[in-house]
Design an enzyme around this catalytic site. Sequence first.
Site, mmCIF file in Angstrom:
data_model
loop_
_atom_site.group_PDB
_atom_site.id
_atom_site.type_symbol
_atom_site.label_atom_id
_atom_site.label_comp_id
_atom_site.label_asym_id
_atom_site.label_seq_id
_atom_site.Cartn_x
_atom_site.Cartn_y
_atom_site.Cartn_z
ATOM 1 N N GLU A 1 0.823 -1.209 0.000
ATOM 2 C CA GLU A 1 0.000 0.000 0.000
ATOM 3 C C GLU A 1 0.862 1.266 0.000
ATOM 4 O OE1 GLU A 1 -3.244 -0.446 2.659
ATOM 5 O OE2 GLU A 1 -4.001 1.576 2.338
ATOM 6 N N GLU B 1 2.132 1.606 -3.447
ATOM 7 C CA GLU B 1 1.025 2.091 -4.290
ATOM 8 C C GLU B 1 0.847 3.600 -4.107
ATOM 9 O OE1 GLU B 1 -2.784 0.316 -3.310
ATOM 10 O OE2 GLU B 1 -3.843 1.500 -4.836
ATOM 11 N N CYS C 1 -8.297 -1.786 4.404
ATOM 12 C CA CYS C 1 -8.218 -3.004 5.218
ATOM 13 C C CYS C 1 -9.447 -3.260 6.064
ATOM 14 C CB CYS C 1 -6.972 -2.984 6.094
ATOM 15 S SG CYS C 1 -6.700 -1.418 6.891
ATOM 16 N N SER D 1 -7.368 2.069 -2.112
ATOM 17 C CA SER D 1 -6.199 1.241 -2.433
ATOM 18 C C SER D 1 -6.675 -0.110 -2.958
ATOM 19 C CB SER D 1 -5.368 1.027 -1.164
ATOM 20 O OG SER D 1 -4.539 -0.095 -1.313
ATOM 21 N N LYS E 1 -15.288 -9.073 9.026
ATOM 22 C CA LYS E 1 -14.243 -9.918 8.436
ATOM 23 C C LYS E 1 -14.839 -11.233 7.933
ATOM 24 C CE LYS E 1 -10.446 -7.525 8.750
ATOM 25 N NZ LYS E 1 -9.737 -7.142 7.521
ATOM 26 N N GLU F 1 -16.051 -10.248 4.615
ATOM 27 C CA GLU F 1 -14.916 -10.033 3.703
ATOM 28 C C GLU F 1 -14.377 -11.376 3.192
ATOM 29 O OE1 GLU F 1 -11.172 -7.155 4.030
ATOM 30 O OE2 GLU F 1 -10.920 -8.908 5.307
ATOM 31 N N GLU G 1 -14.693 -12.786 -4.768
ATOM 32 C CA GLU G 1 -13.422 -12.523 -5.465
ATOM 33 C C GLU G 1 -12.184 -12.861 -4.620
ATOM 34 O OE1 GLU G 1 -15.590 -10.306 -4.390
ATOM 35 O OE2 GLU G 1 -14.645 -8.471 -3.637
ATOM 36 N N CYS H 1 -9.810 -1.219 15.235
ATOM 37 C CA CYS H 1 -10.170 -2.635 15.466
ATOM 38 C C CYS H 1 -10.256 -3.010 16.940
ATOM 39 C CB CYS H 1 -9.168 -3.554 14.795
ATOM 40 S SG CYS H 1 -9.260 -3.459 13.015
HETATM 41 FE FE1 HC1 Z 1 -7.924 -5.163 11.961
HETATM 42 FE FE2 HC1 Z 1 -6.407 -5.461 9.974
HETATM 43 S S1 HC1 Z 1 -6.032 -4.020 11.666
HETATM 44 S S2 HC1 Z 1 -8.548 -4.676 9.811
HETATM 45 O O1 HC1 Z 1 -8.572 -3.595 12.343
HETATM 46 O O2 HC1 Z 1 -5.817 -4.239 8.645
HETATM 47 O O3 HC1 Z 1 -10.292 -6.834 11.987
HETATM 48 O O4 HC1 Z 1 -6.861 -6.106 14.519
HETATM 49 O O5 HC1 Z 1 -6.744 -7.855 11.518
HETATM 50 O O6 HC1 Z 1 -7.053 -7.554 7.957
HETATM 51 O O7 HC1 Z 1 -3.652 -6.513 10.362
HETATM 52 C C1 HC1 Z 1 -9.405 -6.206 12.110
HETATM 53 C C2 HC1 Z 1 -7.357 -5.712 13.657
HETATM 54 C C3 HC1 Z 1 -6.949 -6.742 11.291
HETATM 55 C C4 HC1 Z 1 -6.750 -6.789 8.710
HETATM 56 C C5 HC1 Z 1 -4.669 -6.166 10.176
#
Ligand code: HC1
Length: 570
Positions: free
Chosen positions: A279, A282, A299, A319, A358, A361, A366, A504
Amino acid sequence: DVCLTIDGFSVTVPEGTTILKAARQVGVKIPTLCYLEGINEVGACRICVVEVEGREELVTSCNTPVEEGMVVRTNTPAVREARRMTLELILANHPMECPTCPRNGNCELQNLAQQLNIRTVRIPALPRKELPLDTSTVAIIRDPNKCIVCRRCESVCHNIQTVGAIALQGKGFAATVAPVGGRYLDETNCVQCGQCALVCPVGAIYERDDTDKVWAALADPTKHVVVQTAPAVHVTIGEMFGLPVGTDATGKIVAALRRLGFDAVFDTNFAADLTIMEEGTELLERIEKGGVLPQFTSCSPGWIKFIEHFYPELLPHVSTCKSPQQMFGAIVKTYYAQLKGINPANIVSVSIMPCTAKKFEAARPEMNASGYRDVDVVLTSRELGRMIKEAGIDFANLPDENYDDPFGIGTGAGQIFGATGGVMEAALRTAYELATGKTLPKLDFVEVRGMKGIKEASVELNGKTIKVLVAHGLGNARLLMEKLKAGELKDYHFIEVMTCPGGCIGGGGQPIPTTTEIREKRIAGIYERDKNLPYRKSHENPAIKKLYEEFLGKPLSHKSHELLHTHYTP
Ligand code: HC1
């Protein structure tokens, strides 16, 4: 200031203070149910009633400001009877399924019944219609039968997240908070952040439990079960086992996962470092080549869903990097599978996340560039806590153990991903050193830390000022998106958005309760761990260097693009 008397004690508080807060100053903790500081202060449930001299009716203390000379009584027969009657009415309309409820043992209704010493419910159980559960999303289950209409979920969804997926529906005893028009959650703009589940006092909204899938994989000798643990989980899971809030329990998490039977225990921090490499590169490329700026972080999956629903025209700013969770999964099913000579079809990739979104996600169609799902099962902090309890593991007394190779090394930069501002700070640590070839004089970018809703910083890179913004909580993200659309953010280069207040550490899958005070302590735990780690910059992570040398080549290489990046379709 205002001077009043509460239960015979004089107290002086600033004007505008509520009776509830003033009472705390004289050591009286008035019971509450719907009240949630700063989010839901509406006096809807009437559990917090008190007597005020000169007023005929009892008043709700959570939303009534003090007045000069007021005489308040919080513990009279009339007050106690009113609270009990209110609670008994709620109980008469509530399924008495406590032993099998996901919130058993951590339910505010249960606790309140104990606090008010309720032994019988004098009102006969009300005839209730059994309503179907809403299981339409992969992340969150709604059980309308248990809703007590406190409306906390509605407040957080509307006022903090500005998503507005749920609202009060129906009247009287049939009322519930639900998607408008009898729809299911997956037919709304719900981003599956789970902030509703975090504030629900009872078991009316909770995370989908995927622990059975993990137990099954662990019991299957043909499966190689790999697990990764998110940065924010390291400093929160201890709360489920009586450790002080903010305790770094990373070593104990590793030990617990090994005892549960995982074949390899890895650190998501490693993948956070990988994300920074991709990132950050990028960003530098967009700046050099005149790409779309400001670049947004990608993220936080609730944020991605939010921008897809509400601002699809701004998607080119996001991103293309997958989140660390997904990058990790893709590397496990390719590089790691090769390294160990394991057929990726036999690898089960599990992640322990602070987040309900998550789950969503990982299930996105994809997210399978290797030909296999990047991540097979996502467990929230709460689900892992339950597995550890079910296995009878004495978590608090576990020894500290180390992660496995080759993805056991994560830097402090990866660790701070778990707090708002952390991704930005980690990116700046690396972007600065990669772009200038110089060592940063000071690693800590304190301007982007802390609970302020929108934060700002700038850094000099080869004579150019790079301006960055950080937002947490989707309401704050919305403010920035509106500014961007109005052309007010033209000079900015990089914007971090985290879905949940605090980042998080305040995720929808975290231990309950999660309050502002608790968030702050968890954040302190995150930065403490960063300070104590041997590597604090992503590009210095030796495991990352090795991964590029042996497998990926360089950031934004063809292979990186294939495995670690994604695309967004408005
Ligand atoms: Fe997160 Fe991440 S920080 S998004 O907040 O970018 O869920 O902890 O795991 O994927 O590393 C959450 C936390 C986590 C991702 C990372």
